[in-house]
Design an enzyme around this catalytic site. Sequence first.
Site, PDB file in Angstrom:
ATOM      1  N   SER A 119      -4.974 -11.771  -5.923  1.00  0.00           N
ATOM      2  CA  SER A 119      -4.409 -10.734  -6.779  1.00  0.00           C
ATOM      3  C   SER A 119      -3.773 -11.319  -8.031  1.00  0.00           C
ATOM      4  O   SER A 119      -3.285 -10.559  -8.862  1.00  0.00           O
ATOM      5  CB  SER A 119      -3.370  -9.904  -6.029  1.00  0.00           C
ATOM      6  N   HIS A 140     -11.568  -8.451  -6.843  1.00  0.00           N
ATOM      7  CA  HIS A 140     -10.255  -8.013  -6.376  1.00  0.00           C
ATOM      8  C   HIS A 140     -10.241  -6.534  -5.992  1.00  0.00           C
ATOM      9  O   HIS A 140     -10.342  -5.658  -6.851  1.00  0.00           O
ATOM     10  CB  HIS A 140      -9.206  -8.307  -7.472  1.00  0.00           C
ATOM     11  N   GLU A 152     -11.518  -5.040  -9.404  1.00  0.00           N
ATOM     12  CA  GLU A 152     -11.468  -5.861 -10.625  1.00  0.00           C
ATOM     13  C   GLU A 152     -12.446  -7.025 -10.486  1.00  0.00           C
ATOM     14  O   GLU A 152     -12.464  -7.699  -9.450  1.00  0.00           O
ATOM     15  CB  GLU A 152     -10.056  -6.436 -10.840  1.00  0.00           C
ATOM     16  N   ASN A 190      -2.243  -5.784 -11.410  1.00  0.00           N
ATOM     17  CA  ASN A 190      -0.967  -6.358 -10.965  1.00  0.00           C
ATOM     18  C   ASN A 190      -0.088  -6.831 -12.110  1.00  0.00           C
ATOM     19  O   ASN A 190       1.118  -6.961 -11.950  1.00  0.00           O
ATOM     20  CB  ASN A 190      -1.218  -7.489  -9.975  1.00  0.00           C
TER      21      ASN A 190
HETATM   22  N1  CAA Z   1      -6.761   2.617   5.510  1.00  0.00           N
HETATM   23  C1  CAA Z   1      -7.840   3.413   5.407  1.00  0.00           C
HETATM   24  N2  CAA Z   1      -7.781   4.701   5.016  1.00  0.00           N
HETATM   25  C2  CAA Z   1      -6.575   5.208   4.777  1.00  0.00           C
HETATM   26  C3  CAA Z   1      -5.397   4.453   4.892  1.00  0.00           C
HETATM   27  C4  CAA Z   1      -5.522   3.089   5.272  1.00  0.00           C
HETATM   28  N3  CAA Z   1      -4.472   2.289   5.372  1.00  0.00           N
HETATM   29  N4  CAA Z   1      -4.347   5.227   4.568  1.00  0.00           N
HETATM   30  C5  CAA Z   1      -4.843   6.448   4.257  1.00  0.00           C
HETATM   31  N5  CAA Z   1      -6.183   6.435   4.384  1.00  0.00           N
HETATM   32  C6  CAA Z   1      -7.091   7.548   4.088  1.00  0.00           C
HETATM   33  C7  CAA Z   1      -6.960   8.724   4.987  1.00  0.00           C
HETATM   34  O1  CAA Z   1      -7.798   8.586   6.102  1.00  0.00           O
HETATM   35  C8  CAA Z   1      -7.415   9.849   4.095  1.00  0.00           C
HETATM   36  O2  CAA Z   1      -8.825   9.834   4.054  1.00  0.00           O
HETATM   37  P1  CAA Z   1      -9.678  11.182   3.798  1.00  0.00           P
HETATM   38  O3  CAA Z   1      -9.209  11.752   2.480  1.00  0.00           O
HETATM   39  O4  CAA Z   1     -11.099  10.657   3.748  1.00  0.00           O
HETATM   40  O5  CAA Z   1      -9.437  12.054   4.940  1.00  0.00           O
HETATM   41  C9  CAA Z   1      -6.905   9.453   2.719  1.00  0.00           C
HETATM   42  O6  CAA Z   1      -6.719   8.043   2.792  1.00  0.00           O
HETATM   43  C10 CAA Z   1      -5.602  10.123   2.352  1.00  0.00           C
HETATM   44  O7  CAA Z   1      -4.685   9.818   3.387  1.00  0.00           O
HETATM   45  P2  CAA Z   1      -3.464  10.707   3.811  1.00  0.00           P
HETATM   46  O8  CAA Z   1      -3.746  12.145   3.466  1.00  0.00           O
HETATM   47  O9  CAA Z   1      -3.072  10.384   5.214  1.00  0.00           O
HETATM   48  O10 CAA Z   1      -2.292  10.095   2.986  1.00  0.00           O
HETATM   49  P3  CAA Z   1      -1.869  10.244   1.492  1.00  0.00           P
HETATM   50  O11 CAA Z   1      -2.447  11.421   0.827  1.00  0.00           O
HETATM   51  O12 CAA Z   1      -0.423  10.044   1.566  1.00  0.00           O
HETATM   52  O13 CAA Z   1      -2.546   8.963   0.807  1.00  0.00           O
HETATM   53  C11 CAA Z   1      -2.633   6.723   0.091  1.00  0.00           C
HETATM   54  C12 CAA Z   1      -2.349   7.666   1.251  1.00  0.00           C
HETATM   55  C13 CAA Z   1      -4.104   6.843  -0.294  1.00  0.00           C
HETATM   56  C14 CAA Z   1      -2.354   5.324   0.608  1.00  0.00           C
HETATM   57  C15 CAA Z   1      -1.732   7.129  -1.136  1.00  0.00           C
HETATM   58  O14 CAA Z   1      -0.398   7.157  -0.752  1.00  0.00           O
HETATM   59  C16 CAA Z   1      -1.867   6.178  -2.307  1.00  0.00           C
HETATM   60  O15 CAA Z   1      -2.801   6.256  -3.084  1.00  0.00           O
HETATM   61  N6  CAA Z   1      -0.883   5.273  -2.450  1.00  0.00           N
HETATM   62  C17 CAA Z   1      -0.886   4.265  -3.531  1.00  0.00           C
HETATM   63  C18 CAA Z   1      -1.779   3.127  -3.122  1.00  0.00           C
HETATM   64  C19 CAA Z   1      -1.825   2.076  -4.192  1.00  0.00           C
HETATM   65  O16 CAA Z   1      -1.186   2.131  -5.226  1.00  0.00           O
HETATM   66  N7  CAA Z   1      -2.610   1.037  -3.894  1.00  0.00           N
HETATM   67  C20 CAA Z   1      -2.721  -0.110  -4.781  1.00  0.00           C
HETATM   68  C21 CAA Z   1      -1.805  -1.160  -4.280  1.00  0.00           C
HETATM   69  S1  CAA Z   1      -1.839  -2.545  -5.329  1.00  0.00           S
HETATM   70  C22 CAA Z   1      -3.107  -3.439  -4.806  1.00  0.00           C
HETATM   71  O17 CAA Z   1      -3.739  -3.211  -3.822  1.00  0.00           O
HETATM   72  C23 CAA Z   1      -3.358  -4.634  -5.613  1.00  0.00           C
HETATM   73  C24 CAA Z   1      -2.760  -5.876  -5.123  1.00  0.00           C
HETATM   74  O18 CAA Z   1      -3.387  -6.915  -5.292  1.00  0.00           O
HETATM   75  C25 CAA Z   1      -1.379  -5.959  -4.587  1.00  0.00           C
END
Ligand code: CAA
Length: 283
Positions: A119, A140, A152, A190
């Site tokens: 990342s 990424h 990415e 990031n």
């Molecule tokens: N693994 C797999 N699928 C998941 C999951 C997980 N951990 N968490 C949620 N899901 C799926 C659910 O099954 C659901 O799927 P469907 O729409 O197909 O039914 C969908 O995601 C939505 O889930 P929920 O309705 O239960 O939950 P939500 O609406 O609260 O969404 C979330 C959960 C998608 C995680 C949302 O909160 C979100 O987008 N959060 C921000 C995530 C983010 O910013 N990620 C980037 C992080 S930075 C990064 O990754 C880079 C790095 O290098 C650090």
Amino acid sequence: MTIETVGVVGAGQMGNGIAHVLAVAGYDVTLMDVDAQRLEAGLARIGANLGRQVARGKTSEEAKRLALGRIRTTVALQDLGASDLIIEAATERESVKQKIFDELAPSLKPKTILTTNTSSLSITRLAGRTSRPEQFMGLHFMNPVPVMQLVELIRGIATSRETFEAVQALVQRLGKSAVVAEDYPAFIVNRILIPMINEAIYTLHEGVGSVVDIDQSMKLGANHPMGPLELADFIGLDTCLAIMSVLHSGLADTKYRPCPLLVKYVEAGWLGRKVGRGFYDYR
Ligand code: CAA
């Protein structure tokens, strides 16, 4: 070059998500981890995530069975040598990643492409330690991998056009959207996201707001799906600190100084959701 077989190193939250989307897209996947228990947990996670999709009518029981059948697991790195592509998704520590690429080297076939899901670390520096910097690049994914649309793509200074195009085609087959980032500390996502999280931790550290109010502010005031502290717990506070430290040293600017409270939490082992405790208590 067409990629059909993929080796994934690391069965943690990123590695198991990457194996999941590859298997769903029809790739033969070998998922490797030194920790047999983590491997088992990773595979169970993939099964549970696919099961949830079946329950919601987004995929069929048959598609789930086929996807799971495309994933084999191993604790031996050399079992990945015959893959067309390797995706390294181990801990965000340069020495760990270097050791993996060093140990993989003798078993790789000549055409194997190496990628890292780092990342923040320099692709050129990681590539330069291998004997195939032309066949090396950054790939990424975002967490949770099965949900997040973005990937990415990062070229090192020596990455060949063939390598880039083969990896780009893979991302397309996964149904994800790619952006191209230059090889600078923490790339695009990031570079922007982690300083925002660090600032949220300073906001807490200085007593400007409570954990709940900071998160609520960004959810309701800026329409973020998760508040920054909840997101930090989700990403892992050790990973957030590692990325901030790469930005701080790589860009030599005090505006990237990791918040002392973040450092303290990591020192305490409060790494977020994966250990049951971070800014929130999940136990
Ligand atoms: N693994 C797999 N699928 C998941 C999951 C997980 N951990 N968490 C949620 N899901 C799926 C659910 O099954 C659901 O799927 P469907 O729409 O197909 O039914 C969908 O995601 C939505 O889930 P929920 O309705 O239960 O939950 P939500 O609406 O609260 O969404 C979330 C959960 C998608 C995680 C949302 O909160 C979100 O987008 N959060 C921000 C995530 C983010 O910013 N990620 C980037 C992080 S930075 C990064 O990754 C880079 C790095 O290098 C650090």
